[in-house]
Design a protein around this motif. Sequence first.
Motif, PDB file in Angstrom:
ATOM      1  N   SER A 158      53.757  34.609  76.872  1.00  0.00           N
ATOM      2  CA  SER A 158      53.133  35.598  75.964  1.00  0.00           C
ATOM      3  C   SER A 158      51.671  35.432  76.133  1.00  0.00           C
ATOM      4  CB  SER A 158      53.486  35.360  74.884  1.00  0.00           C
ATOM      5  OG  SER A 158      55.125  35.573  74.555  1.00  0.00           O
ATOM      6  N   MET A 159      51.239  34.316  76.072  1.00  0.00           N
ATOM      7  CA  MET A 159      49.765  33.935  76.302  1.00  0.00           C
ATOM      8  C   MET A 159      49.170  34.618  77.552  1.00  0.00           C
ATOM      9  SD  MET A 159      49.948  30.110  74.708  1.00  0.00           S
ATOM     10  CE  MET A 159      48.306  29.542  74.782  1.00  0.00           C
ATOM     11  N   ARG A 160      50.133  34.525  78.751  1.00  0.00           N
ATOM     12  CA  ARG A 160      49.453  34.910  79.862  1.00  0.00           C
ATOM     13  C   ARG A 160      49.354  36.528  79.815  1.00  0.00           C
ATOM     14  NH1 ARG A 160      52.570  33.294  85.056  1.00  0.00           N
ATOM     15  NH2 ARG A 160      54.330  34.320  83.985  1.00  0.00           N
ATOM     16  N   ALA A 161      50.390  37.255  79.323  1.00  0.00           N
ATOM     17  CA  ALA A 161      50.470  38.653  79.027  1.00  0.00           C
ATOM     18  C   ALA A 161      49.606  39.369  78.184  1.00  0.00           C
ATOM     19  CB  ALA A 161      52.014  39.176  78.617  1.00  0.00           C
ATOM     20  N   GLY A 197      40.665  33.653  76.124  1.00  0.00           N
ATOM     21  CA  GLY A 197      41.285  32.400  75.506  1.00  0.00           C
ATOM     22  C   GLY A 197      40.392  31.680  74.678  1.00  0.00           C
ATOM     23  N   GLN A 198      39.351  31.419  75.522  1.00  0.00           N
ATOM     24  CA  GLN A 198      38.358  30.588  74.893  1.00  0.00           C
ATOM     25  C   GLN A 198      37.661  31.027  73.880  1.00  0.00           C
ATOM     26  OE1 GLN A 198      37.424  27.974  77.428  1.00  0.00           O
ATOM     27  NE2 GLN A 198      36.738  26.765  75.712  1.00  0.00           N
ATOM     28  N   SER A 199      37.660  32.324  73.432  1.00  0.00           N
ATOM     29  CA  SER A 199      37.018  33.010  72.447  1.00  0.00           C
ATOM     30  C   SER A 199      37.847  32.652  71.132  1.00  0.00           C
ATOM     31  CB  SER A 199      36.685  34.459  72.431  1.00  0.00           C
ATOM     32  OG  SER A 199      37.984  35.004  72.443  1.00  0.00           O
ATOM     33  N   ARG A 200      39.216  32.631  71.371  1.00  0.00           N
ATOM     34  CA  ARG A 200      40.202  32.405  70.388  1.00  0.00           C
ATOM     35  C   ARG A 200      40.051  30.902  69.815  1.00  0.00           C
ATOM     36  NH1 ARG A 200      43.922  36.304  69.210  1.00  0.00           N
ATOM     37  NH2 ARG A 200      42.655  38.573  69.915  1.00  0.00           N
ATOM     38  N   LEU A 201      39.537  30.095  70.449  1.00  0.00           N
ATOM     39  CA  LEU A 201      39.346  28.656  70.090  1.00  0.00           C
ATOM     40  C   LEU A 201      38.451  28.718  68.902  1.00  0.00           C
ATOM     41  CD1 LEU A 201      39.635  26.612  73.525  1.00  0.00           C
ATOM     42  CD2 LEU A 201      41.100  26.909  71.821  1.00  0.00           C
TER      43      LEU A 201
END
Lengths: 97, 330
Positions: free
Chosen positions: A51-54, A81-85
């Motif tokens: 899911s995270m890759r999609a 993904g980095q922005s979601r941290l």
Amino acid sequence: MAYTLPMRFRILHIISTHKDINRQELMNALQPEYGTEGQFKDSLVETHLASMRAVGMIEDTDISVDASNNLIQRFKITEYGQSRLAYLPKSWSQAHS
Amino acid sequence: MTQARAEDMQTAQKLSHAKKGLLFGVLSGATWGLDGVILGMALAMAPFTDGVSLYAGAMAGACMHDGFAGFWIFLYNLFTGRWKEYGRTLRTRPGMIVCIGALFGGPIGMTGYLLGINMAGASYSLAITAMYPAIGAILAVFILKEKITPRVWMGIATCIFGAIIVGWTPPDGGNYPNFYLGLAFSLMATFGWGMEGVLSTYGMDMADPDIAIGIREATSFVVYLVGIVPIVGGLTMFWGAFAQNAVWFMAAAGLAGGFSYVMWYRALNTTGVGRAMALNITYALWAIVFGYFLTDLQLTANLIGGACVITFGTILVVANPKELLNLRAN
């Protein structure tokens, strides 16, 4: 006292701390925090990764097939993904810095 | 050779994930249709028919439905070893975003829907609220940068058109002094349901979909019980239902609804908002199937024609799972 993150969130965080990582290495890293829980299963972690890759939070860096004919994929975090941290709770980040 | 084999295996794995998402979407629509039929049977029983106010039965029923759905989902998460994830997720901002999504989809969406029907009549209100997948898809393109191809847009529009045909009744010519306000409430419901899909999908980037939907149902239940049911005078009806046969129908509707919501949130997470909502609205087709077998539903030209249109729209939406390998243009 530091608390435990939701497992999917923790997976993203662990991936962000590695240049790249495969599922088995990820399971080893999750084991101390989630190892006793029913959700600590290869199949569920694989679903989280898919899911995270999609949605573009992680991407592949390398794929291969091992001697037992299993697909081995290595993942790294993307810029998105980095922005979601940024959503990591501050108290958790401070306890783990 | 080994590298080629690895790439084949990876493509197969990604496709399997995408196809599962489409299956989740179809299952969400089918079980939502079943849920609607059972809920309709429950709301036709005492105490929900003892109208204290126009909205008391519907709101008390919606509250009970979401409460049961949340309970069944909690049991599922308990037995799959994830109950601790509720508290963990609620302590993060993505968890709070899921809660806000719940308010949009539950109380705001449902209240707007009922007020819309009351003030503008069912014909216009149902036609407007059936457009929630289009609103959700448009919001997803802007907020989530979701990629939606022209064929899928066409499929979404076709499913909406089919749902309108299924639900259409000629305007009854009734006197609606607050007609335009009713249209505004219908738009509010449409926006609320579309917004729920986008917000929950955003939150589920970092939260397990099965936990997100558990939080959604619990949030919706609490807001109904504390903030809405008392206002419409439905509390006595709500508690009274536990002593009547209606409670068993509500429990069954909650089970179908809970399963449907789990499938819907998984589909949102796996196939994206646009496709998941288009597949979810096929409930209008499934409600005909279940209604025919479980109730005395008469098949009309509207129902059959609308069902054919929805089926065509669904085929357009699910036609090429390879488009799902990368959902967004991040």
